[in-house]
Scaffold this motif. Structure first.
Motif, short mmCIF file in Angstrom:
data_model
loop_
_atom_site.label_atom_id
_atom_site.label_comp_id
_atom_site.label_asym_id
_atom_site.label_seq_id
_atom_site.Cartn_x
_atom_site.Cartn_y
_atom_site.Cartn_z
N GLY A 1 0.80 -1.16 -0.03
CA GLY A 1 -0.02 0.03 -0.03
C GLY A 1 0.77 1.05 0.18
O GLY A 1 1.81 1.38 0.68
N ALA A 2 0.32 2.28 -0.76
CA ALA A 2 1.20 3.43 -0.79
C ALA A 2 0.96 4.10 0.57
O ALA A 2 -0.04 4.04 1.08
N PRO A 3 1.84 5.43 1.08
CA PRO A 3 1.99 5.82 2.25
C PRO A 3 0.52 6.72 2.13
O PRO A 3 0.05 7.19 1.10
N TYR A 4 0.15 7.34 3.32
CA TYR A 4 -0.95 8.16 3.55
C TYR A 4 -2.30 7.66 2.84
O TYR A 4 -2.98 8.18 2.03
N SER A 5 -2.56 6.35 3.49
CA SER A 5 -3.89 5.59 2.71
C SER A 5 -3.98 5.67 1.38
O SER A 5 -5.10 5.86 0.86
N TYR B 1 -5.64 -0.83 -6.84
CA TYR B 1 -6.94 -0.70 -6.15
C TYR B 1 -6.93 0.51 -5.16
O TYR B 1 -5.68 0.81 -4.98
N SER B 2 -8.04 1.28 -4.99
CA SER B 2 -8.26 1.96 -3.92
C SER B 2 -8.43 1.14 -2.63
O SER B 2 -8.63 0.14 -2.65
N CYS B 3 -8.51 1.86 -1.44
CA CYS B 3 -8.44 1.07 -0.27
C CYS B 3 -9.88 0.60 -0.11
O CYS B 3 -10.41 -0.25 0.64
N VAL C 1 7.31 -4.54 -5.33
CA VAL C 1 6.87 -3.67 -5.74
C VAL C 1 6.64 -2.54 -4.44
O VAL C 1 6.28 -3.05 -3.58
N GLY C 2 7.00 -1.30 -4.71
CA GLY C 2 7.01 -0.39 -3.61
C GLY C 2 6.15 1.06 -4.18
O GLY C 2 6.02 1.12 -5.53
N TRP C 3 6.18 1.95 -3.05
CA TRP C 3 5.63 2.99 -3.50
C TRP C 3 6.38 4.21 -2.86
O TRP C 3 6.82 4.20 -1.76
N SER C 4 6.37 5.44 -3.28
CA SER C 4 6.93 6.59 -2.73
C SER C 4 6.01 7.48 -2.04
O SER C 4 4.71 7.26 -2.20
N ALA C 5 6.34 8.50 -1.46
CA ALA C 5 5.31 9.44 -0.85
C ALA C 5 4.52 9.85 -1.72
O ALA C 5 3.23 10.38 -1.31
N GLU C 6 4.78 10.32 -2.78
CA GLU C 6 3.95 10.79 -4.04
C GLU C 6 2.99 10.07 -4.49
O GLU C 6 2.54 10.26 -5.80
N LEU D 1 -0.97 -6.82 6.01
CA LEU D 1 -0.78 -5.41 6.65
C LEU D 1 -0.19 -4.42 5.86
O LEU D 1 0.77 -4.70 4.94
N LEU D 2 -0.84 -3.10 5.82
CA LEU D 2 -0.23 -1.90 5.12
C LEU D 2 -0.17 -0.72 6.24
O LEU D 2 -0.92 -0.13 6.53
N PRO D 3 1.14 -0.93 6.63
CA PRO D 3 1.76 0.13 7.51
C PRO D 3 1.61 1.76 7.15
O PRO D 3 1.88 2.07 5.90
N ASP D 4 1.33 2.63 8.10
CA ASP D 4 1.41 4.11 7.67
C ASP D 4 1.87 4.75 9.08
O ASP D 4 2.42 4.11 9.71
#
Length: 824
Positions: free
Chosen positions: A39-43, A71-73, A91-96, A300-303
């Protein structure tokens, strides 16, 4: 309405809550246990792709191709990326919300937003040779672990420059994680590697063994603030230690034989262990709580402030209950905020107890209002948000002085949060995440999901610029619309025209990338900035339009840029025809070519039949030539250019004379061993006379038809400059001079030879007596001046001379005056 504490769980002396964000997320047939989920940061968005290590059954033809599904949450499919380019490792996500996909050969695809294409880069030769085994991401970069235990870090996605870290220890890496640069003292990424029974810390410079003995550690994780590290041992124990490895803060024994499939931090104060359908929440001091009511596989998708728990049927947010919320809703709470909330509830019931409550907390009423405002921001329930804000509003109405800025700001924020939490959007941001993300980046996330109307409304509500929204809408319209180009252009212009800051160039570029050149050209007509129009006009093949636009802009650098492009693309003849009708372009070509490309300038002059300009250019090259033969050839070519036209007869003659002079000078240099090339005819004559080559000078005079008058002047000055007094004295014996005798007197007198100069005074018969007297005086011969006056019988002149004379000359003049008197 359920109680606010219904979803609370006590863990030690803290409360945690599970907030259900969305239900019925995925199709039950999705088999979520066979997918790796990030999951990308910030939901942000959730990426799903098949776990290749697990066997799964094919369901008809549906799974013919592998893909990465975004997908969206709330479970709404945003985009499906079909994948056929190697085995995905991570696969990963940046803050943007930039998606990074890493394959086993070290190729990385970076998807800047959720809709557009990717930009690739490589992790280098080692990654290609040894393969990538896994990656760990943080908000601005990631580290890749290679098959030979080497570590490669990428710290920026906009300018990816893979950098090898220090050598890692030999042995199997059981688990590993990273501490982001912002949380390390060195301000560079640090990697924690669990190898054998200990943990090694690796950065760019060194690898250090921290000397732990309780390993191997099956899981290792760093808290969001970088201060704590959690470790899971083979014995089923969880350790929490400080990030400097100095303090062991707590321990927990899971009492589950199989190790959890995941371990993540829930904010900065708790850890979540996840098995297939069960999670354990471990708080401070080893306190824990078990949640085993999930009926499907858990991810688990940590934030930053909690953790999203995702299953086929539900998406919930697990977090520590915020202090302000706990202060108000905790059972038995008598805090000012809790009393104020109760007061407003009593007010709804029209109970006099409302006033009693207000009087009870009168001295802390401003604090109660602030707590209610803060607690409203922490709520997902709209009902509770309203109740808390109503309590805050009631409290501040009682206060004489209260700054309402925080209250107003919170109402605005909650309107935004409620809008994006709606299941159609699926961005369940918490207040803390919203503040960290910023409104501008939230708007960009809406744009990435093509929620343009909401993005516009939100930007207007928050007073943010809207130009990027319109541009993104138009770019997406160009990519996805099958409407004919004229209608599409008309629609885009109608929407974008007059909007401040909107760049048609970006939209036109998107059209060009989609192969819609005509549409790109039409859109560029509406771009007011020539600097933005011109490069793309060149790309779409509208070279002449680009040139005219550049000329209209008045920017000579831009015109020059277009001309360079035109010269590369077109035959020279067509290029010259193009610029001939545009004086500005012609001037720029001439001014630049004179210094940089004279061959081009020659071709241009020839093409334009500008013979004189062409010959002048050849002549300047001849003058600059170091070799005599080359110079002669250049002059021959210059004459040839002009010879065909009677209009330029004089110029041709001059060029032929120049060639002849060059041949003479070449011969003189060979014979006399003196430099002559580059001198004019007059300079050549002067040098020959000075070097005593009078016969050669007379030949040059004859050959180049130098007049006697000019030759006499040249000879006189040359002889005087070299002080050839004997030759000059011989000339004084001559009967005629083409320039008269006075110049001889003046030049020789100027050189300081008064005796020789005086020889020329008697020859100046055309001068008046007074002028000759002055000449004699200049030579210091007052008696000779007196003779001139006596001859003219001018007593006054003699009288005046007497006053100027001295010695014997004075006696001679007295005698002359006496002689003149007798003659009367």
């Amino acid at each position: 309405m359920s109680k606010a504490t219904a979803d609370w769980t006590r863990v030690g002396d803290r409360f945690y809550r599970r907030t259900q964000l969305y239900d019925s997320i995925f199709d039950p047939d999705l088999e979520l246990e066979n997918y790796i989920v990030t999951g990308a940061p910030y939901s942000g968005a959730v990426a799903l792709y098949r776990d290749e290590s697990k066997i799964y059954s094919f369901r008809g033809s549906k799974t013919a191709k592998s893909s990465i599904d975004l997908y969206s949450c709330a479970g709404k499919l945003i985009r499906r990326i079909t994948w056929d380019k190697g085995r995905i490792v991570a696969v990963g996500w940046s803050a943007e919300e930039r998606l990074l996909v890493v394959t086993n050969d070290g190729t990385v695809r970076s998807y800047a937003d959720l809709q557009s294409d990717f930009s690739p880069f490589s992790l280098g030769h080692d990654a290609e040779e040894y393969g990538v085994t896994s990656c760990k991401f943080w908000s601005t970069g990631f580290v890749a672990l290679l098959g030979n235990n080497k570590l490669v870090a990428v710290t920026r996605y906009d300018e990816p420059r893979p950098q090898a870290l220090a050598s890692a220890p030999v042995g199997e890496v059981i688990s590993w994680t990273v501490i982001p640069p912002e949380h390390t003292s060195s301000r560079s990424v640090e990697v924690l590697l669990a190898v054998d029974g200990t943990v090694h810390v690796v950065d760019a410079a060194e690898c250090e063994d921290r000397g732990l003995q309780a390993g191997p550690f099956r899981h290792i994780s760093v808290s969001p603030n970088g201060k704590f590290i959690s470790l899971y041992t083979d014995d089923g124990e969880v350790w929490v230690i400080s990030s400097d490895f100095q303090d062991r803060l707590s321990e927990y024994e899971s009492k589950v034989k199989t190790p959890p499939k995941d371990l993540q931090w829930c904010g900065n104060n708790a850890i979540v262990l996840a098995w297939e359908d069960e999670i354990h929440l471990v708080g401070p001091n080893g306190a824990a709580s078990k949640f085993d009511d999930y009926n499907s596989f858990v991810h688990l998708l940590p934030d930053i402030d909690g953790i999203r728990v995702l299953t086929n049927t539900v998406c919930e947010f697990l977090q520590k209950v915020p202090d302000s919320t706990e202060e108000i809703y905790r059972v038995g709470s008598t805090s000012p905020g809790s009393v104020l909330l109760d007061a407003v509830e009593q007010l709804d019931k029209k109970s006099p107890k409302a006033d009693d409550n207000i009087q009870m907390i009168r001295s802390n009423l401003d604090e109660a209002v602030d707590v209610c405002v803060r607690a409203a921001g922490q709520e997902y329930s709209v009902h509770r948000q309203k109740q808390l804000l109503k309590a805050a509003s009631f409290g501040k109405s009682v206060l004489d002085l209260y700054n309402s800025d925080d209250f107003v700001d919170m109402t605005e924020v909650l309107r935004v949060l409620n809008a994006v939490r709606f299941y159609e959007i699926g961005l369940p941001l918490s207040y803390e995440q919203y503040i960290r993300l910023t409104p501008e980046r939230l708007v960009q996330r809406l744009v990435n999901r093509q929620q343009y109307l909401l993005a516009l409304k939100m930007s207007e509500f928050l007073h943010l610029p809207v130009d990027r929204i319109y541009v993104n809408w138009a770019r997406q319209k160009v990519r996805s619309s099958s409407t004919d180009e004229d209608s599409l252009c008309e629609e885009i212009v109608r929407k974008l025209n007059g909007k401040r800051g909107v760049s048609f160039e970006e939209v036109a570029h998107a059209a060009y990338d989609e192969g819609r050149g005509k549409l790109a050209a039409e859109l560029l007509e509406h771009e007011p900035r020539a600097g933005k129009q011109v490069p793309l006009l060149l790309s779409v093949g509208e070279e002449f339009v680009a040139l005219d636009k550049a000329i209209e802009s008045g920017d000579t650098d831009l015109v020059f840029y277009v001309l360079l492009n035109l010269k590369k693309k077109m035959p020279l003849s067509s290029f010259f025809r193009t610029i001939n009708s545009r004086p500005v372009a012609t001037s720029i070509v001439e001014s630049s070519a004179i210094d940089q490309d004279q061959e081009l300038l020659k071709d241009f002059y020839y093409q334009d039949d500008r013979r004189v300009d062409g010959s002048n250019l050849l002549l300047s090259e001849a003058l600059a030539a170091g070799d005599i033969n080359a110079a002669a050839d250049k002059m021959k070519m210059a004459a040839k250019l002009l010879r065909d036209s009677k209009e330029y007869t004089a110029q041709v003659a001059a060029l032929e004379d120049a060639q002849k002079l060059l041949r003479f000078q070449e011969a003189f240099e060979k014979d006399l061993n003196e430099p002559f090339v580059g001198l004019s005819v007059n300079e050549t004559l002067s040098k020959l006379i000075k070097t005593g080559n009078m016969k050669r000078s007379q030949k040059v005079q004859t050959e180049f038809k130098v007049s006697d008058k000019t030759f006499s002047w040249i000879r006189l000055r040359a002889l005087v400059s070299r002080r050839y007094w004997i030759e000059l004295e011989e000339l004084s014996k001559g009967k005629k001079s083409a320039i008269g005798w006075e110049p001889y007197f003046n030049e020789i007198l100027g050189a300081g030879n008064t005796k020789l100069a005086s020889l020329f005074i008697p020859k100046c018969t055309h001068l008046a007596m007074a002028e000759r007297i002055e000449m004699w005086l200049k030579c210091g011969l007052a008696n000779k001046a007196g003779e001139e006056a006596l001859k003219a019988k001018d007593r006054n002149a003699l009288e005046e001379l007497r006053t100027k004379a001295t010695g014997s000359a004075q006696l001679d003049i007295d005698r002359m005056i006496a002689q003149l008197q007798k003659g009367r």
